[in-house]
Design a protein around this motif. Structure first.
Motif, PDB file in Angstrom:
ATOM      1  N   THR A 292       0.834  -1.198   0.000  1.00  0.00           N
ATOM      2  CA  THR A 292       0.000   0.000   0.000  1.00  0.00           C
ATOM      3  C   THR A 292       0.874   1.255   0.000  1.00  0.00           C
ATOM      4  O   THR A 292       0.649   2.196  -0.771  1.00  0.00           O
ATOM      5  CB  THR A 292      -0.909   0.004   1.253  1.00  0.00           C
ATOM      6  OG1 THR A 292      -1.598  -1.235   1.291  1.00  0.00           O
ATOM      7  CG2 THR A 292      -1.902   1.133   1.215  1.00  0.00           C
ATOM      8  N   CYS A 293       1.898   1.254   0.847  1.00  0.00           N
ATOM      9  CA  CYS A 293       2.773   2.434   0.933  1.00  0.00           C
ATOM     10  C   CYS A 293       3.606   2.596  -0.337  1.00  0.00           C
ATOM     11  O   CYS A 293       3.785   3.702  -0.836  1.00  0.00           O
ATOM     12  CB  CYS A 293       3.687   2.325   2.148  1.00  0.00           C
ATOM     13  SG  CYS A 293       2.794   2.457   3.698  1.00  0.00           S
ATOM     14  N   LEU A 294       4.118   1.457  -0.847  1.00  0.00           N
ATOM     15  CA  LEU A 294       4.926   1.551  -2.076  1.00  0.00           C
ATOM     16  C   LEU A 294       4.092   2.112  -3.228  1.00  0.00           C
ATOM     17  O   LEU A 294       4.596   2.849  -4.071  1.00  0.00           O
ATOM     18  CB  LEU A 294       5.480   0.176  -2.466  1.00  0.00           C
ATOM     19  CG  LEU A 294       6.753  -0.281  -1.747  1.00  0.00           C
ATOM     20  CD1 LEU A 294       7.086  -1.714  -2.148  1.00  0.00           C
ATOM     21  CD2 LEU A 294       7.942   0.630  -2.051  1.00  0.00           C
ATOM     22  N   SER A 295       2.818   1.757  -3.238  1.00  0.00           N
ATOM     23  CA  SER A 295       1.945   2.253  -4.295  1.00  0.00           C
ATOM     24  C   SER A 295       1.846   3.776  -4.232  1.00  0.00           C
ATOM     25  O   SER A 295       1.978   4.467  -5.250  1.00  0.00           O
ATOM     26  CB  SER A 295       0.556   1.624  -4.144  1.00  0.00           C
ATOM     27  OG  SER A 295      -0.347   2.259  -5.011  1.00  0.00           O
ATOM     28  N   ALA A 296       1.646   4.298  -3.028  1.00  0.00           N
ATOM     29  CA  ALA A 296       1.533   5.760  -2.876  1.00  0.00           C
ATOM     30  C   ALA A 296       2.846   6.450  -3.230  1.00  0.00           C
ATOM     31  O   ALA A 296       2.862   7.481  -3.908  1.00  0.00           O
ATOM     32  CB  ALA A 296       1.120   6.090  -1.448  1.00  0.00           C
ATOM     33  N   VAL A 297       3.965   5.861  -2.784  1.00  0.00           N
ATOM     34  CA  VAL A 297       5.265   6.475  -3.065  1.00  0.00           C
ATOM     35  C   VAL A 297       5.567   6.424  -4.567  1.00  0.00           C
ATOM     36  O   VAL A 297       6.090   7.371  -5.146  1.00  0.00           O
ATOM     37  CB  VAL A 297       6.376   5.792  -2.232  1.00  0.00           C
ATOM     38  CG1 VAL A 297       7.744   6.317  -2.616  1.00  0.00           C
ATOM     39  CG2 VAL A 297       6.122   6.015  -0.743  1.00  0.00           C
ATOM     40  N   ARG A 298       5.189   5.310  -5.200  1.00  0.00           N
ATOM     41  CA  ARG A 298       5.395   5.184  -6.643  1.00  0.00           C
ATOM     42  C   ARG A 298       4.614   6.278  -7.379  1.00  0.00           C
ATOM     43  O   ARG A 298       5.128   6.914  -8.302  1.00  0.00           O
ATOM     44  CB  ARG A 298       4.912   3.805  -7.103  1.00  0.00           C
ATOM     45  CG  ARG A 298       4.800   3.636  -8.612  1.00  0.00           C
ATOM     46  CD  ARG A 298       4.236   2.279  -8.956  1.00  0.00           C
ATOM     47  NE  ARG A 298       5.271   1.273  -8.839  1.00  0.00           N
ATOM     48  CZ  ARG A 298       6.023   0.880  -9.870  1.00  0.00           C
ATOM     49  NH1 ARG A 298       5.823   1.380 -11.062  1.00  0.00           N
ATOM     50  NH2 ARG A 298       6.959  -0.012  -9.713  1.00  0.00           N
ATOM     51  N   PHE A 299       3.379   6.486  -6.954  1.00  0.00           N
ATOM     52  CA  PHE A 299       2.571   7.566  -7.528  1.00  0.00           C
ATOM     53  C   PHE A 299       3.337   8.882  -7.400  1.00  0.00           C
ATOM     54  O   PHE A 299       3.449   9.649  -8.354  1.00  0.00           O
ATOM     55  CB  PHE A 299       1.230   7.631  -6.774  1.00  0.00           C
ATOM     56  CG  PHE A 299       0.334   8.764  -7.189  1.00  0.00           C
ATOM     57  CD1 PHE A 299      -0.679   8.567  -8.104  1.00  0.00           C
ATOM     58  CD2 PHE A 299       0.496  10.040  -6.648  1.00  0.00           C
ATOM     59  CE1 PHE A 299      -1.512   9.611  -8.490  1.00  0.00           C
ATOM     60  CE2 PHE A 299      -0.326  11.083  -7.026  1.00  0.00           C
ATOM     61  CZ  PHE A 299      -1.335  10.873  -7.950  1.00  0.00           C
TER      62      PHE A 299
END
Lengths: 355, 77
Positions: A292-299
């Motif tokens: 979940t966090c990696l997804s936000a950071v990737r964004f």
């Protein structure tokens, strides 16, 4: 193969995570697979132990010498330790079922991990080709060449009426499945994802999670693929998937833009930076929270909000934070709680260093 | 052997009961205009069902181009 490494920086990411293909900020990779069976053997589901062993040996012998640009290495999965099988699955080279089943079976893989052929999975042969990004024509061309090599080496089961014969009727006909793996945090955050997926489903496309059938859409990753394989030619199937994915990508872009405008911008920034804070500071990270966090950071990285990080670091974090890769790095079997500690340590390390 | 039992299932799953795609040992049939047209028509129906009118319009144009070409080839009555 590169998954024998024991240091985070030594691991190759494999074709699906190379992150260099067209529309790579949203489309992670394109996968084209064909399901084929050989004449003279029952479908895999009906094979006895001895027949399955004989089939696996027979096909393995042909795959080693298959006429391909890149030689294939055949890995017998029956003798392979569980951790290695799980690693192959985490690298998308075999399915979950192929990793966990106990029947005789194998997989043939090339060094760049852009080709994998599962032997005695649901069908005798499941040949797949990966391309980084949204790259349907190139991936299909490679799969067609691979398929032609299989057909000239083996007696493939085919009927004029029904096309390529497969264990499950849902694959009969072309046996073709084209899927594009998409990262769609914008649509998820803007709560438009259900609308997007139901639109795709209406035109007979399947929308699944990162690890295909039955897997949840962790980390806002979705796989879009065709469901119909009979009554449509290959070209039509490719065009249908391409048209739908093009639409989804532009939808995602529109939503991302809106999320970075006006009052929405602050909320988006907050979300991205909180996620980054968690990844950089946490001492215990479950794989779900990590995704979940990696997804936000990737964004954030893709939208230019975090210029000191890059996509390659995040791809590495995505791959290596999975259970089997974590344990390979640790060189020991870890209980889930131990994995969560190791995962936090690894992520802190990967995000603090620029590749 | 299972033809009879499987036909209805195939029709339900794929909305079709016969193969239109490549065959082993034959040149690709993808260029075959009939197959292309049939496929386009199926996609058009799906697009209309999904209310994706943008896609539907472009498919309609493609179908018209293909059928138009064919009409041109027919000798005048």
């Amino acid at each position: 193969l590169s998954f024998d490494a024991t240091h985070p920086e030594e691991f190759e990411l494999g074709e699906w995570l190379r992150g260099t293909g067209p529309e790579g900020d949203i489309a992670l990779c394109t996968r084209v697979r064909v399901a084929r069976n050989v004449q003279g053997y029952s479908f895999s589901a009906c094979l006895g132990e001895n027949e399955a062993r004989e089939l696996t040996t027979f096909l393995g012998g042909h795959l080693v010498h298959l006429d391909t640009d890149d030689p294939l290495k055949v890995i017998d999965l029956l003798d392979l330790p569980e951790l290695d099988r799980q690693m192959l699955m985490e690298r998308h080279l075999i399915s979950r079922d192929h990793a966990t089943s106990d029947r005789p079976r194998s997989v043939a893989v090339n060094v760049g991990e852009s080709v994998s052929i599962m032997v005695n999975e649901e069908d005798h042969l499941r040949a797949q080709v990966f391309r980084s990004g949204f790259e349907v024509p190139d991936a299909y061309a490679a799969a067609e060449t691979l398929d032609a090599a299989l057909m000239s080496a083996l007696p493939i089961a085919f009927s004029e009426e029904f096309g390529f014969l497969t264990t499950c009727p849902t694959n009969t006909g072309t046996g073709l499945r084209v899927s594009v793996m998409l990262h769609l945090p914008g649509l998820v955050w803007a709560e438009e994802i259900e609308k997007a997926t139901s639109t795709a489903q209406k035109i007979h496309l399947a929308v699944r999670g990162l690890y295909g059938e039955g897997s949840r859409a962790l980390g806002d990753f979705y796989q879009v693929s065709n469901q119909v394989t009979l009554g449509r030619g290959e070209n039509q199937i490719l065009q249908d998937v391409e048209a739908a994915v093009t639409r989804m990508i532009s939808w995602e872009r529109e939503v991302r833009e809106a999320l970075l405008k006006g009052r929405a911008r602050l909320r988006t920034l907050d979300r991205v930076q909180r996620a980054r804070g968690t990844l950089e500071r946490a001492h215990i990270l479950t794989s779900e929270e990590t995704m979940t966090c990696l997804s936000a950071v990737r964004f954030g990285v893709q939208q230019g909000l975090s210029e000191d990080l890059n996509a390659a670091q995040l791809n590495r974090a995505l791959l290596l934070s999975q259970p089997a890769h974590l344990q390979r790095l640790a060189q020991e079997t870890l209980a889930p709680e131990e994995r969560d500690e190791r995962r936090a340590m690894l992520i802190r390390r990967l995000l603090s260093r620029v590749d | 052997v299972f033809r009879k039992a499987l036909l209805p299932l195939l029709e339900r799953v794929h909305d079709a009961s016969s193969h239109r795609g490549r065959c082993p040992g034959k040149p690709a049939r993808m260029a075959d205009a009939d197959d292309k047209l049939a496929g386009l028509r199926l996609s058009l129906r799906d697009a209309i069902n999904a209310e994706n009118y943008e896609l539907a319009a472009s498919l309609r144009d493609k179908i018209q181009t293909l059928t138009g070409q064919r009409d041109d080839e027919e000798p005048p009555a």
